[in-house]
Design a protein around this motif. Structure first.
Motif, PDB file in Angstrom:
ATOM      1  N   GLU A   1      -0.658  11.240  -8.552  1.00  0.00           N
ATOM      2  CA  GLU A   1      -1.982  11.062  -9.162  1.00  0.00           C
ATOM      3  C   GLU A   1      -2.300  12.250 -10.076  1.00  0.00           C
ATOM      4  OE1 GLU A   1      -3.200   8.225  -8.828  1.00  0.00           O
ATOM      5  OE2 GLU A   1      -2.272   7.486  -7.000  1.00  0.00           O
ATOM      6  N   PRO A   2      -3.233  12.071 -11.019  1.00  0.00           N
ATOM      7  CA  PRO A   2      -3.589  13.167 -11.938  1.00  0.00           C
ATOM      8  C   PRO A   2      -4.037  14.451 -11.241  1.00  0.00           C
ATOM      9  CG  PRO A   2      -4.487  11.090 -12.731  1.00  0.00           C
ATOM     10  CD  PRO A   2      -3.914  10.822 -11.364  1.00  0.00           C
ATOM     11  N   ASP A   3      -4.630  14.328 -10.038  1.00  0.00           N
ATOM     12  CA  ASP A   3      -5.075  15.514  -9.313  1.00  0.00           C
ATOM     13  C   ASP A   3      -3.955  16.165  -8.495  1.00  0.00           C
ATOM     14  OD1 ASP A   3      -4.745  13.805  -7.159  1.00  0.00           O
ATOM     15  OD2 ASP A   3      -6.832  13.888  -6.500  1.00  0.00           O
ATOM     16  N   GLY A   4      -2.738  15.595  -8.576  1.00  0.00           N
ATOM     17  CA  GLY A   4      -1.599  16.157  -7.847  1.00  0.00           C
ATOM     18  C   GLY A   4      -1.351  15.498  -6.499  1.00  0.00           C
ATOM     19  N   SER A   5      -2.304  14.710  -6.014  1.00  0.00           N
ATOM     20  CA  SER A   5      -2.079  13.999  -4.753  1.00  0.00           C
ATOM     21  C   SER A   5      -1.069  12.880  -4.988  1.00  0.00           C
ATOM     22  CB  SER A   5      -3.400  13.436  -4.211  1.00  0.00           C
ATOM     23  OG  SER A   5      -3.916  12.457  -5.095  1.00  0.00           O
ATOM     24  N   THR A   6      -0.591  12.288  -3.913  1.00  0.00           N
ATOM     25  CA  THR A   6       0.401  11.230  -4.043  1.00  0.00           C
ATOM     26  C   THR A   6      -0.066   9.959  -3.339  1.00  0.00           C
ATOM     27  OG1 THR A   6       1.585  11.998  -2.081  1.00  0.00           O
ATOM     28  CG2 THR A   6       2.320  12.854  -4.208  1.00  0.00           C
ATOM     29  N   THR A   7       0.408   8.845  -3.848  1.00  0.00           N
ATOM     30  CA  THR A   7       0.136   7.538  -3.250  1.00  0.00           C
ATOM     31  C   THR A   7       1.471   6.841  -3.025  1.00  0.00           C
ATOM     32  OG1 THR A   7      -1.962   7.359  -4.445  1.00  0.00           O
ATOM     33  CG2 THR A   7      -1.036   5.316  -3.562  1.00  0.00           C
ATOM     34  N   SER A   8       1.734   6.449  -1.796  1.00  0.00           N
ATOM     35  CA  SER A   8       2.978   5.756  -1.478  1.00  0.00           C
ATOM     36  C   SER A   8       2.911   4.332  -2.031  1.00  0.00           C
ATOM     37  CB  SER A   8       3.197   5.729   0.032  1.00  0.00           C
ATOM     38  OG  SER A   8       4.395   5.043   0.323  1.00  0.00           O
ATOM     39  N   ILE A   9       3.946   3.947  -2.756  1.00  0.00           N
ATOM     40  CA  ILE A   9       4.020   2.613  -3.344  1.00  0.00           C
ATOM     41  C   ILE A   9       4.970   1.727  -2.537  1.00  0.00           C
ATOM     42  CG2 ILE A   9       4.609   1.295  -5.435  1.00  0.00           C
ATOM     43  CD1 ILE A   9       2.220   3.179  -5.821  1.00  0.00           C
ATOM     44  N   ALA A  10       6.118   2.264  -2.141  1.00  0.00           N
ATOM     45  CA  ALA A  10       7.117   1.490  -1.402  1.00  0.00           C
ATOM     46  C   ALA A  10       7.908   2.413  -0.492  1.00  0.00           C
ATOM     47  CB  ALA A  10       8.054   0.781  -2.374  1.00  0.00           C
ATOM     48  N   THR A  11       8.231   1.911   0.699  1.00  0.00           N
ATOM     49  CA  THR A  11       8.992   2.719   1.659  1.00  0.00           C
ATOM     50  C   THR A  11      10.230   1.999   2.197  1.00  0.00           C
ATOM     51  OG1 THR A  11       7.615   1.934   3.476  1.00  0.00           O
ATOM     52  CG2 THR A  11       6.954   4.011   2.415  1.00  0.00           C
ATOM     53  N   LYS A  12      10.503   0.831   1.714  1.00  0.00           N
ATOM     54  CA  LYS A  12      11.689   0.067   2.108  1.00  0.00           C
ATOM     55  C   LYS A  12      12.608  -0.058   0.902  1.00  0.00           C
ATOM     56  CE  LYS A  12       9.875  -1.651   6.083  1.00  0.00           C
ATOM     57  NZ  LYS A  12      10.101  -0.967   7.271  1.00  0.00           N
ATOM     58  N   THR A  13      13.918  -0.135   1.136  1.00  0.00           N
ATOM     59  CA  THR A  13      14.872  -0.127   0.023  1.00  0.00           C
ATOM     60  C   THR A  13      14.660  -1.285  -0.946  1.00  0.00           C
ATOM     61  OG1 THR A  13      16.520  -1.234   1.404  1.00  0.00           O
ATOM     62  CG2 THR A  13      16.637   1.161   1.270  1.00  0.00           C
ATOM     63  N   ARG A  14      14.543  -2.496  -0.451  1.00  0.00           N
ATOM     64  CA  ARG A  14      14.372  -3.658  -1.338  1.00  0.00           C
ATOM     65  C   ARG A  14      13.038  -3.594  -2.081  1.00  0.00           C
ATOM     66  NH1 ARG A  14      15.848  -8.991   1.188  1.00  0.00           N
ATOM     67  NH2 ARG A  14      17.825  -8.546   0.221  1.00  0.00           N
ATOM     68  N   GLN A  15      11.985  -3.238  -1.366  1.00  0.00           N
ATOM     69  CA  GLN A  15      10.654  -3.129  -1.968  1.00  0.00           C
ATOM     70  C   GLN A  15      10.647  -2.055  -3.066  1.00  0.00           C
ATOM     71  OE1 GLN A  15       7.718  -1.440   0.654  1.00  0.00           O
ATOM     72  NE2 GLN A  15       6.016  -2.447  -0.397  1.00  0.00           N
ATOM     73  N   CYS A  16      11.306  -0.952  -2.802  1.00  0.00           N
ATOM     74  CA  CYS A  16      11.391   0.143  -3.772  1.00  0.00           C
ATOM     75  C   CYS A  16      12.112  -0.324  -5.036  1.00  0.00           C
ATOM     76  CB  CYS A  16      12.111   1.318  -3.133  1.00  0.00           C
ATOM     77  SG  CYS A  16      12.027   2.819  -4.083  1.00  0.00           S
ATOM     78  N   THR A  17      13.214  -1.030  -4.867  1.00  0.00           N
ATOM     79  CA  THR A  17      13.975  -1.560  -5.996  1.00  0.00           C
ATOM     80  C   THR A  17      13.114  -2.517  -6.822  1.00  0.00           C
ATOM     81  OG1 THR A  17      16.055  -1.338  -4.799  1.00  0.00           O
ATOM     82  CG2 THR A  17      16.025  -2.886  -6.652  1.00  0.00           C
ATOM     83  N   GLU A  18      12.414  -3.415  -6.160  1.00  0.00           N
ATOM     84  CA  GLU A  18      11.563  -4.386  -6.857  1.00  0.00           C
ATOM     85  C   GLU A  18      10.434  -3.695  -7.619  1.00  0.00           C
ATOM     86  OE1 GLU A  18      10.449  -6.977  -3.644  1.00  0.00           O
ATOM     87  OE2 GLU A  18      12.400  -7.981  -3.630  1.00  0.00           O
ATOM     88  N   GLU A  19       9.808  -2.712  -7.001  1.00  0.00           N
ATOM     89  CA  GLU A  19       8.710  -1.982  -7.651  1.00  0.00           C
ATOM     90  C   GLU A  19       9.204  -1.213  -8.880  1.00  0.00           C
ATOM     91  OE1 GLU A  19       5.437  -1.964  -7.134  1.00  0.00           O
ATOM     92  OE2 GLU A  19       5.458  -3.261  -5.368  1.00  0.00           O
ATOM     93  N   CYS A  20      10.364  -0.581  -8.760  1.00  0.00           N
ATOM     94  CA  CYS A  20      10.922   0.159  -9.900  1.00  0.00           C
ATOM     95  C   CYS A  20      11.255  -0.791 -11.047  1.00  0.00           C
ATOM     96  CB  CYS A  20      12.162   0.952  -9.476  1.00  0.00           C
ATOM     97  SG  CYS A  20      11.786   2.420  -8.491  1.00  0.00           S
TER      98      CYS A  20
END
Length: 153
Positions: free
Chosen positions: A123-142
């Motif tokens: 995030e712009p303030d330096g904090s983070t937001t988790s988008i995906a934590t599983k291999t397939r989900q991560c691939t799809e999101e990317c």
């Protein structure tokens, strides 16, 4: 997609921890990755592709190729991973992925062979937001973020 930083360890031709800071390179405009045959140039692009999609370009299989043959024989000493920070539409993301390989469980008896993947938005303030934590989900999101599949990338 604008690459910002690439880190990896025990990956491809590189036995230890490596970091490529694309931000420093981009300040000069265009840049080129060059070097003699066998110096590991392709490994840099393999690492980016693996981080985003969990596979290698072309017809090469991930199994048996990802972990460096020059790395410590004990995977617990040097974990194999790729971490890629990039920007899409003014938003920054970090994807971190480890391949499937046998290594001791941390803090417990036995071994594990599960691949891991995690995609996070910075995030712009330096904090983070988790988008995906599983291999397939991560691939799809990317793939959705980049609007490219692994064969196009």
């Amino acid at each position: 997609m604008k690459p910002i930083r690439l880190q990896f360890a025990a990956f491809g031709a590189y036995p230890g921890h490596q970091e490529v800071d694309f931000k420093l390179l981009a300040e000069r405009g265009l840049y080129v990755v060059s070097g003699p045959t066998g110096s590991g140039k392709t490994t840099i692009f393999d690492a980016m592709t693996f981080a985003l999609y969990g596979e290698l370009p072309g017809t090469r299989s991930v199994d048996g190729v990802i972990r460096s043959h020059h790395a410590d024989s004990q995977p617990s000493l040097t974990d194999t991973y790729v971490e890629f920070e990039f920007e899409v539409d003014s938003a920054r993301y970090v994807v971190r992925r480890s391949p499937r390989y046998e290594r001791p469980k941390k803090g417990r008896k036995g071994n594990t062979i599960h691949p891991t993947a995690n995609l996070t938005r910075i995030e712009p303030d330096g904090s983070t937001t988790s988008i995906a934590t599983k291999t397939r989900q991560c691939t799809e999101e990317c793939a959705q973020l980049l609007r490219l599949g692994p064969e196009q990338f």
